[in-house]
Design an enzyme around this catalytic site. Sequence first.
Site, PDB file in Angstrom:
ATOM      1  N   LYS A 131       0.796  -1.239   0.000  1.00 29.18           N
ATOM      2  CA  LYS A 131       0.000   0.000   0.000  1.00 29.18           C
ATOM      3  C   LYS A 131       0.827   1.287   0.000  1.00 29.18           C
ATOM      4  O   LYS A 131       0.381   2.297  -0.535  1.00 29.18           O
ATOM      5  CB  LYS A 131      -0.932   0.035   1.218  1.00 29.18           C
ATOM      6  CG  LYS A 131      -2.049  -0.981   1.165  1.00 29.18           C
ATOM      7  CD  LYS A 131      -2.972  -0.744   2.342  1.00 29.18           C
ATOM      8  CE  LYS A 131      -3.972  -1.848   2.502  1.00 29.18           C
ATOM      9  NZ  LYS A 131      -4.944  -1.529   3.553  1.00 29.18           N
ATOM     10  N   TYR A 189     -11.116  -9.296  11.909  1.00 31.99           N
ATOM     11  CA  TYR A 189     -12.330 -10.074  11.606  1.00 31.99           C
ATOM     12  C   TYR A 189     -12.084 -11.579  11.605  1.00 31.99           C
ATOM     13  O   TYR A 189     -12.969 -12.359  11.274  1.00 31.99           O
ATOM     14  CB  TYR A 189     -12.986  -9.622  10.297  1.00 31.99           C
ATOM     15  CG  TYR A 189     -12.055  -9.601   9.111  1.00 31.99           C
ATOM     16  CD1 TYR A 189     -11.731 -10.769   8.432  1.00 31.99           C
ATOM     17  CD2 TYR A 189     -11.493  -8.406   8.677  1.00 31.99           C
ATOM     18  CE1 TYR A 189     -10.872 -10.749   7.354  1.00 31.99           C
ATOM     19  CE2 TYR A 189     -10.626  -8.373   7.600  1.00 31.99           C
ATOM     20  CZ  TYR A 189     -10.318  -9.553   6.949  1.00 31.99           C
ATOM     21  OH  TYR A 189      -9.466  -9.541   5.879  1.00 31.99           O
ATOM     22  N   GLY A 217      -0.050   2.159  13.029  1.00 29.47           N
ATOM     23  CA  GLY A 217       0.400   1.710  11.709  1.00 29.47           C
ATOM     24  C   GLY A 217      -0.478   2.284  10.606  1.00 29.47           C
ATOM     25  O   GLY A 217      -1.176   3.297  10.787  1.00 29.47           O
ATOM     26  N   GLY A 218      -0.431   1.631   9.441  1.00 30.81           N
ATOM     27  CA  GLY A 218      -1.152   2.122   8.274  1.00 30.81           C
ATOM     28  C   GLY A 218      -2.661   2.209   8.478  1.00 30.81           C
ATOM     29  O   GLY A 218      -3.290   3.194   8.081  1.00 30.81           O
ATOM     30  N   ASP A 230      -9.768   2.974   2.695  1.00 33.81           N
ATOM     31  CA  ASP A 230      -9.773   2.338   4.017  1.00 33.81           C
ATOM     32  C   ASP A 230     -10.481   3.185   5.088  1.00 33.81           C
ATOM     33  O   ASP A 230     -11.333   2.684   5.816  1.00 33.81           O
ATOM     34  CB  ASP A 230      -8.335   2.069   4.485  1.00 33.81           C
ATOM     35  CG  ASP A 230      -7.722   0.866   3.782  1.00 33.81           C
ATOM     36  OD1 ASP A 230      -8.472  -0.017   3.330  1.00 33.81           O
ATOM     37  OD2 ASP A 230      -6.478   0.806   3.701  1.00 33.81           O
ATOM     38  N   ASN A 267      -4.896   1.974  -1.502  1.00 37.74           N
ATOM     39  CA  ASN A 267      -5.428   0.605  -1.574  1.00 37.74           C
ATOM     40  C   ASN A 267      -6.216   0.359  -2.856  1.00 37.74           C
ATOM     41  O   ASN A 267      -6.677  -0.755  -3.101  1.00 37.74           O
ATOM     42  CB  ASN A 267      -6.278   0.271  -0.340  1.00 37.74           C
ATOM     43  CG  ASN A 267      -7.662   0.885  -0.402  1.00 37.74           C
ATOM     44  OD1 ASN A 267      -7.903   1.833  -1.140  1.00 37.74           O
ATOM     45  ND2 ASN A 267      -8.584   0.335   0.376  1.00 37.74           N
TER      46      ASN A 267
HETATM   47  P1  ATR Z   1      -1.183  -2.040   9.790  1.00 38.76           P
HETATM   48  O1  ATR Z   1      -0.594  -1.377   8.578  1.00 38.76           O
HETATM   49  O2  ATR Z   1      -2.008  -3.241   9.489  1.00 38.76           O
HETATM   50  O3  ATR Z   1      -1.888  -1.080  10.684  1.00 38.76           O
HETATM   51  P2  ATR Z   1       1.415  -2.094  11.095  1.00 38.76           P
HETATM   52  O4  ATR Z   1       1.824  -0.869  10.374  1.00 38.76           O
HETATM   53  O5  ATR Z   1       2.336  -3.249  11.108  1.00 38.76           O
HETATM   54  O6  ATR Z   1       0.031  -2.686  10.562  1.00 38.76           O
HETATM   55  O7  ATR Z   1       1.041  -1.678  12.588  1.00 38.76           O
HETATM   56  C1  ATR Z   1       0.748  -2.609  13.556  1.00 38.76           C
HETATM   57  C2  ATR Z   1       0.320  -1.876  14.831  1.00 38.76           C
HETATM   58  O8  ATR Z   1      -0.025  -2.863  15.795  1.00 38.76           O
HETATM   59  C3  ATR Z   1       1.431  -1.063  15.435  1.00 38.76           C
HETATM   60  O9  ATR Z   1       0.849   0.071  16.040  1.00 38.76           O
HETATM   61  C4  ATR Z   1       2.021  -2.003  16.479  1.00 38.76           C
HETATM   62  O10 ATR Z   1       2.640  -1.354  17.571  1.00 38.76           O
HETATM   63  P3  ATR Z   1       4.192  -0.867  17.489  1.00 38.76           P
HETATM   64  O11 ATR Z   1       4.197   0.406  16.700  1.00 38.76           O
HETATM   65  O12 ATR Z   1       4.592  -0.671  18.886  1.00 38.76           O
HETATM   66  O13 ATR Z   1       4.935  -1.982  16.792  1.00 38.76           O
HETATM   67  C5  ATR Z   1       0.779  -2.690  16.962  1.00 38.76           C
HETATM   68  N1  ATR Z   1       1.047  -4.009  17.554  1.00 38.76           N
HETATM   69  C6  ATR Z   1       1.366  -5.147  16.887  1.00 38.76           C
HETATM   70  N2  ATR Z   1       1.530  -6.168  17.765  1.00 38.76           N
HETATM   71  C7  ATR Z   1       1.303  -5.656  19.007  1.00 38.76           C
HETATM   72  C8  ATR Z   1       1.312  -6.197  20.328  1.00 38.76           C
HETATM   73  N3  ATR Z   1       1.587  -7.488  20.545  1.00 38.76           N
HETATM   74  N4  ATR Z   1       0.998  -5.380  21.344  1.00 38.76           N
HETATM   75  C9  ATR Z   1       0.708  -4.069  21.145  1.00 38.76           C
HETATM   76  N5  ATR Z   1       0.691  -3.499  19.920  1.00 38.76           N
HETATM   77  C10 ATR Z   1       0.987  -4.273  18.857  1.00 38.76           C
END
Ligand code: ATR
Length: 282
Positions: free
Chosen positions: A71, A229, A133-134, A107, A92
């Site tokens: 993306k 989901y 994140g994204g 999104d 997306n």
């Molecule tokens: P997406 O693009 O799907 O939003 P991403 O950019 O990989 O995915 O972001 C994942 C988010 O989930 C992040 O905010 C991550 O926190 P960090 O920035 O600290 O890495 C959060 N996340 C993933 N696993 C986690 C966990 N076990 N506990 C708390 N936060 C988690």
Amino acid sequence: MRVQAQTKILGVFGHPVSHSLSPIIQNAAIEALGIDYVYVAFHVMPEDLAKAVDGVRSMNFAGVNLTIPHKERVIDFLDEISENARRIGSVNTIVNKDGYLVGESTDGVGFLRSAEAAWGKLGGGRAVILGAGGSAKAIAFALGDAGFEVIIANRTLERAEELAENLNDDFGKGRAGSVGMCKDALGADIARADLLVNTTSVGMKPDLDGIPLPPEMIHAGLRVYDIVYDPRETRLVREAKSRGARALNGLGMLIHQGAMSLEMWTGQKAPVDVMEKALREL
Ligand code: ATR
């Protein structure tokens, strides 16, 4: 549906992509509309993304969706991106206008439309988003557009601070804040919130017992939206319901972001009910 020589090609590029539900919902919608399109999942490796996007032009696909991990990177290969895609740094949906590729992101608005379809118009208030994140970014801007004050809560505080800063730059100072996952500070923000959105993968299969915050923080006045989901009911959604809060899973966002993409490609109103039914019958 009969695929023939004039059939227009739509699809999704992802890595992995084999579990994508988009072909199910999009082809159900295409069939219900009686239009001559087909929607296919393409497994595209990150290093092949530029070539795959060129294929959209050279093979005259009508458009594609992008999913993980494409993306953000795809932006470099497009001719134009929308203002919304620019501010969230993510695309997306590609619309092919005679070889000129335009990137958009559905999104955030897909999230908002699905929440409003379930709960009625959201007139603003205070929202806490878990994750930075994204997905969090797209949702945060959509909630900002809808008039919400947004608090970003993230395990890595710097990422939350950065997103909150972006939001304040866009919506004006004081519209966004950030917090770590520390119990007291997060608890205080959630106590004042109307809406809680989980964008982290905590609670997603196989992490079935995972919950992204202490469940005691959930109060009956909170609307809880978990974008996960799989499973359909995460522990977060279960705990929210048991505390009298209204809660949704991420299927609605999946459907509405897809519906908006289909509308951009075909100019026709997407049959959201048909798309929902296709998923229920899986
Ligand atoms: P997406 O693009 O799907 O939003 P991403 O950019 O990989 O995915 O972001 C994942 C988010 O989930 C992040 O905010 C991550 O926190 P960090 O920035 O600290 O890495 C959060 N996340 C993933 N696993 C986690 C966990 N076990 N506990 C708390 N936060 C988690």
